[in-house]
Design an enzyme around this catalytic site. Structure first.
Site, short mmCIF file in Angstrom:
data_model
loop_
_atom_site.label_atom_id
_atom_site.label_comp_id
_atom_site.label_asym_id
_atom_site.label_seq_id
_atom_site.Cartn_x
_atom_site.Cartn_y
_atom_site.Cartn_z
N CYS A 1 6.03 7.68 7.02
CA CYS A 1 5.16 8.48 7.58
C CYS A 1 5.04 7.93 9.27
CB CYS A 1 3.77 8.37 6.83
SG CYS A 1 3.23 8.51 5.33
N GLU B 1 -0.19 11.38 5.36
CA GLU B 1 0.07 11.75 6.14
C GLU B 1 0.87 12.94 6.05
OE1 GLU B 1 -0.03 8.99 4.69
OE2 GLU B 1 -0.32 6.72 6.06
N CYS C 1 2.70 4.02 5.78
CA CYS C 1 4.09 2.42 5.43
C CYS C 1 5.26 4.00 6.82
CB CYS C 1 3.94 3.61 4.63
SG CYS C 1 4.98 5.02 3.92
N HIS D 1 2.87 11.67 0.60
CA HIS D 1 1.58 10.82 1.35
C HIS D 1 0.73 11.85 1.49
CE1 HIS D 1 4.03 6.56 1.18
NE2 HIS D 1 4.22 7.16 -0.21
#
Length: 165
Positions: free
Chosen positions: A92, A61, A89, A59
């Site tokens: 993260c 992040e 999420c 992801h």
């Protein structure tokens, strides 16, 4: 959602995160972008790369947190602000807490998987050893619109996928 206009630096850095999100879309990735800022300068920037890297943890992040820690040679990301186009999420948010990121600014809320206040609030959970200041809704329409268009084009192409980052 931000109730008043966000500070100009927040808009500026969210625009940079949006540029990363557009790069993700161009690569066929879910269009989420992030930048990590320290002392007014971007120290890392990236976008989702799950498809390219065949990695469920890739992801935006996670990628910017890893790069920023390497850049400053510390896992403690003190004095940093993370700008991300979609609410983080749980994975993260966990990395944000573990990295001691003091401030998170996100664009669009994620009513399915958001861990910055939508579904759950790991970023400010009182039982955790670190809590971040969180501001959501910065350029929310632009961030959410990019995601909506990406998934609409996937549906039009007959390639329905989940809307998680």
């Amino acid at each position: 959602m931000a109730l008043h206009p966000p500070p100009e630096p927040d808009v500026h850095f969210m625009e940079q995160a949006l540029r990363e999100a557009r790069r993700a879309a161009d690569e066929g990735e879910v269009p989420v972008g992030a930048v990590l800022v320290r002392d007014g300068s971007v120290i890392s920037r990236d976008h989702n790369r799950r498809e390219r890297l065949h990695d469920p943890t890739a992801h935006a992040e996670m990628l910017v947190i890893t790069a920023a820690a390497a850049h400053i040679e510390s896992w403690r990301l003190l004095g940093c602000t993370l700008y991300v186009t979609l609410e983080p999420c749980a994975m993260c948010a966990g990395a944000i807490v573990l990295g001691r990121v003091p401030r998170v600014v996100f664009g669009a809320s994620d009513p399915k998987a958001g861990a910055g206040g939508s579904v759950m609030d790991l970023l400010r959970h009182p039982r955790l050893n670190h809590r971040a200041d969180v501001m959501g809704g910065v350029l929310a329409n632009e961030c959410g619109g990019l995601l909506a268009e990406f998934f609409a084009s996937k549906r039009r192409a007959g390639k329905t996928s989940r809307s998680d980052s």
